[in-house]
Every structure is written in structure tokens, then in C-alpha cells.
Design an enzyme around this catalytic site. Structure first.
Site, PDB file in Angstrom:
ATOM      1  N   ASN A   1       0.874  -1.169   0.000  1.00  0.00           N
ATOM      2  CA  ASN A   1       0.000   0.000   0.000  1.00  0.00           C
ATOM      3  C   ASN A   1       0.912   1.220   0.000  1.00  0.00           C
ATOM      4  O   ASN A   1       1.544   1.529   1.004  1.00  0.00           O
ATOM      5  CB  ASN A   1      -0.881  -0.034   1.261  1.00  0.00           C
ATOM      6  CG  ASN A   1      -1.700   1.233   1.432  1.00  0.00           C
ATOM      7  OD1 ASN A   1      -1.753   2.085   0.544  1.00  0.00           O
ATOM      8  ND2 ASN A   1      -2.343   1.367   2.583  1.00  0.00           N
TER       9      ASN A   1
ATOM     10  N   LYS B   1       0.146   4.296  -0.276  1.00  0.00           N
ATOM     11  CA  LYS B   1      -0.448   5.480   0.372  1.00  0.00           C
ATOM     12  C   LYS B   1      -0.192   6.744  -0.468  1.00  0.00           C
ATOM     13  O   LYS B   1      -0.166   6.673  -1.689  1.00  0.00           O
ATOM     14  CB  LYS B   1       0.072   5.601   1.809  1.00  0.00           C
ATOM     15  CG  LYS B   1      -0.126   4.289   2.595  1.00  0.00           C
ATOM     16  CD  LYS B   1       0.154   4.422   4.063  1.00  0.00           C
ATOM     17  CE  LYS B   1      -0.078   3.071   4.734  1.00  0.00           C
ATOM     18  NZ  LYS B   1       0.146   3.096   6.173  1.00  0.00           N
TER      19      LYS B   1
ATOM     20  N   HIS C   1      -9.263   1.057   4.908  1.00  0.00           N
ATOM     21  CA  HIS C   1      -7.992   1.184   5.625  1.00  0.00           C
ATOM     22  C   HIS C   1      -8.195   2.086   6.847  1.00  0.00           C
ATOM     23  O   HIS C   1      -8.966   3.037   6.803  1.00  0.00           O
ATOM     24  CB  HIS C   1      -6.921   1.775   4.696  1.00  0.00           C
ATOM     25  CG  HIS C   1      -5.560   1.731   5.302  1.00  0.00           C
ATOM     26  ND1 HIS C   1      -5.122   2.673   6.195  1.00  0.00           N
ATOM     27  CD2 HIS C   1      -4.554   0.826   5.182  1.00  0.00           C
ATOM     28  CE1 HIS C   1      -3.895   2.346   6.581  1.00  0.00           C
ATOM     29  NE2 HIS C   1      -3.532   1.239   5.986  1.00  0.00           N
TER      30      HIS C   1
ATOM     31  N   GLU D   1      -6.541   4.405   8.051  1.00  0.00           N
ATOM     32  CA  GLU D   1      -6.327   5.846   7.827  1.00  0.00           C
ATOM     33  C   GLU D   1      -7.570   6.488   7.219  1.00  0.00           C
ATOM     34  O   GLU D   1      -7.887   7.637   7.502  1.00  0.00           O
ATOM     35  CB  GLU D   1      -5.085   6.055   6.943  1.00  0.00           C
ATOM     36  CG  GLU D   1      -3.807   5.792   7.740  1.00  0.00           C
ATOM     37  CD  GLU D   1      -2.654   5.232   6.934  1.00  0.00           C
ATOM     38  OE1 GLU D   1      -2.658   5.330   5.698  1.00  0.00           O
ATOM     39  OE2 GLU D   1      -1.730   4.672   7.571  1.00  0.00           O
TER      40      GLU D   1
ATOM     41  N   GLU E   1      -5.279  -5.360  10.492  1.00  0.00           N
ATOM     42  CA  GLU E   1      -4.258  -4.351  10.754  1.00  0.00           C
ATOM     43  C   GLU E   1      -4.571  -3.627  12.054  1.00  0.00           C
ATOM     44  O   GLU E   1      -5.359  -2.674  12.058  1.00  0.00           O
ATOM     45  CB  GLU E   1      -4.238  -3.323   9.618  1.00  0.00           C
ATOM     46  CG  GLU E   1      -3.981  -3.915   8.254  1.00  0.00           C
ATOM     47  CD  GLU E   1      -3.385  -2.889   7.318  1.00  0.00           C
ATOM     48  OE1 GLU E   1      -2.256  -3.100   6.867  1.00  0.00           O
ATOM     49  OE2 GLU E   1      -4.029  -1.857   7.070  1.00  0.00           O
TER      50      GLU E   1
ATOM     51  N   GLY F   1       2.594   1.952  10.778  1.00  0.00           N
ATOM     52  CA  GLY F   1       3.514   3.079  10.630  1.00  0.00           C
ATOM     53  C   GLY F   1       4.233   3.445  11.922  1.00  0.00           C
ATOM     54  O   GLY F   1       4.865   4.485  12.010  1.00  0.00           O
TER      55      GLY F   1
ATOM     56  N   SER G   1       3.574  -2.442  10.301  1.00  0.00           N
ATOM     57  CA  SER G   1       5.020  -2.517  10.541  1.00  0.00           C
ATOM     58  C   SER G   1       5.649  -3.851  10.146  1.00  0.00           C
ATOM     59  O   SER G   1       6.544  -4.349  10.826  1.00  0.00           O
ATOM     60  CB  SER G   1       5.345  -2.173  12.005  1.00  0.00           C
ATOM     61  OG  SER G   1       4.938  -0.842  12.284  1.00  0.00           O
TER      62      SER G   1
ATOM     63  N   GLY H   1       3.000  -1.250   4.282  1.00  0.00           N
ATOM     64  CA  GLY H   1       3.021   0.177   3.965  1.00  0.00           C
ATOM     65  C   GLY H   1       4.442   0.622   3.682  1.00  0.00           C
ATOM     66  O   GLY H   1       4.977   0.423   2.593  1.00  0.00           O
TER      67      GLY H   1
END
Ligand code: PGA
Length: 251
Positions: free
Chosen positions: A9, A11, A94, A96, A166, A172, A213, A234
Site C-alpha cells: 500500500n 499510500k 484502511h 487511515e 491491521e 507506521g 510494521s 506500507g
């Protein structure tokens, strides 16, 4: 046997030119690994350029979101058939999107249905926040996201759906979940809901990824868990050596 899937991903990173350069750099290394599927999800504007480079490769292409309407006065949104013109997959829900852009289980459900309707494979993301985790609510939250996000779906085959677990606190942050905890959540709150919704045969074929991560250093530990069928990556998916190493770890 579920074939592992290692997905990147990207992003809000990489212009179209940068995305092309990254694919050119990582493609030979990814192509060399057999028995693992790969997926990359660049930003919308980089998708056509990347699609061109991936045409005859084993690496699949996905978008990071999709709107549920087919067309009309919805400024700046992208419709399922527009994504399907270039992509096979789409990430939905997701964390985010949930945290910054008002995504809810209901909008996840609408997007997922629309994506399936356009022939896309949704990668539906679920996961608890740190607060929910510390309050011991992980299983309640994850199973609710699963049930409500996937409600009323008509899945005729396992290959039409991917789920990514996740934990929000692991994304992250460099602080991955313990592989055995990820496996426990999948085994307790994800796979059983898939069985409940789609029956055992389909549910056993759906790939459930871990995300948060994932790095070359910890990838093998996740992939050795029976419940973990791959990773949604990510940060490390933006470094070709790391993404290739994670793919190799899944083989
Ligand atoms: P990360 O992101 O690997 O940078 O933690 C994972 C994700 O958001 O899917």
C-alpha cells in the site's frame, strides 16, 4: 492451500514517474519468487503508468479506495468501473480512511459491494485502535467490523475477497503486533465470521493478511503462523529490496 499474498500500500507516496521507477526496480526481484502473489497499490494518478509496466507480469495492481456510485455529480470521487479498467484489486476501509476521512463500517460495506459488482477484488481492512486493544475490546471490534463491513455480500468464490487484519496501533509505528496475537485474532474474530457469512468452504479459501510494521526482519515470523496468509505492507513496500525480501519470506 491458500497462496500467500504480499501487497504494498503505497499510500500518498510516489508521483507517476516515481512509481514507474520503483516498479522497474522491484519487478525482476518479485518475478523471481514463485508461489507468492504480489499486489501493489499506487495512488490513482500513478495507476495507468504502472498498469502499463505490469501488463505481462505476475504482480497485480490495485487502488487504495473506490466510491460506490457508478457515475454522477460526486466531485473528485472515482467509480468502481474506472478502477476496474486498470486494476484487479482495491483496498477498502484502511484505518487511515476510518481515522481521517470518516470511513465507517457502513461505507466500507457500500464500497465493498460496489467493488464486487465491478469485478474488483476488495482487500477489506479491519483492526482495533490502541485504546480498544488496551480495553480488551479487540475481538468485539474486529468481529463487528467484519460482520457490518461484509454484510449482505454475495461471494461465490474465495478468490473474490481478501481481508487484512491491521491493528491500528501497529501501522507506521514500527511496533508490530506479536505474530501469535495476530494469528489469534484472525482465528477468533475473522475466520469464524467468514464461516458464518459465507459458509466453511468459501471461508477457508479467503486470504487473511496481517498489516502493521511488517519488515524483512519480522515477515518470516508472521508467515509461519498458520492463520496469516500474507501481508499488507506500507512503509517497507516503498523500498524495493525490502518488498522483495518480504515476498521471499512468504515463499
Ligand atoms: P506500515 O503500514 O507497514 O507502514 O505499518 C501498513 C498499512 O497501513 O497497511
Amino acid at each position: 492451500m491458500r497462496t500467500p499474498l504480499v501487497a504494498g500500500n503505497w499510500k500518498l507516496n510516489k508521483t507517476a514517474a516515481e512509481a514507474k521507477a520503483l516498479i522497474e526496480e522491484m519487478l525482476p526481484g518479485l518475478e523471481a519468487v514463485t508461489n507468492v502473489d504480489n499486489l501493489v497499490c499506487p495512488s490513482y494518478l500513478a495507476i495507468p503508468a504502472v498498469a502499463e509496466l505490469l501488463k505481462d507480469s505476475k504482480v497485480a495492481l490495485g487502488a487504495q479506495n473506490v466510491y460506490w456510485e457508478e457515475k454522477g455529480a460526486f466531485t473528485a470521487e472515482v467509480a468502481p468501473n474506472m478502477v476496474a479498467e486498470f486494476c484487479e484489486f482495491v483496498i477498502i476501509g484502511h484505518s487511515e480512511r476510518r481515522a481521517y476521512f470518516g470511513e465507517t463500517d457502513e461505507t466500507v460495506n457500500r464500497r465493498t459491494k460496489a467493488a464486487l459488482g465491478a469485478g474488483l477484488i476488495p482487500v477489506v481492512c479491519v483492526g482495533e485502535t490502541l485504546e480498544e486493544n488496551e480495553a480488551g475490546r479487540t475481538d468485539e471490534v474486529v468481529s463487528r467490523q467484519m460482520r457490518e463491513g461484509l454484510a449482505g455480500l454475495e461471494i461465490k468464490s474465495a478468490s473474490q475477497l481478501v481481508v487484512a487484519y491491521e491493528p491500528v496501533w501497529a501501522i507506521g509505528t514500527g511496533k508490530a503486533a506479536y505474530p501469535e496475537d495476530a494469528s489469534r485474532v484472525i482465528g477468533k474474530s475473522i475466520r469464524p465470521v467468514l464461516v458464518e457469512l459465507f459458509g466453511n468452504e468459501i471461508a477457508q479459501g479467503v486470504r487473511v493478511l496481517y498489516g502493521g510494521s511488517v519488515k524483512p526482519e519480522n515477515a518470516r515470523d508472521f508467515f509461519s503462523e498458520e492463520e496469516v496468509d500474507g501481508a499488507l505492507v506500507g512503509g517497507a513496500s516503498l523500498k524495493s529490496a525490502d518488498f522483495i525480501a518480504i515476498t521471499e519470506a512468504a515463499a
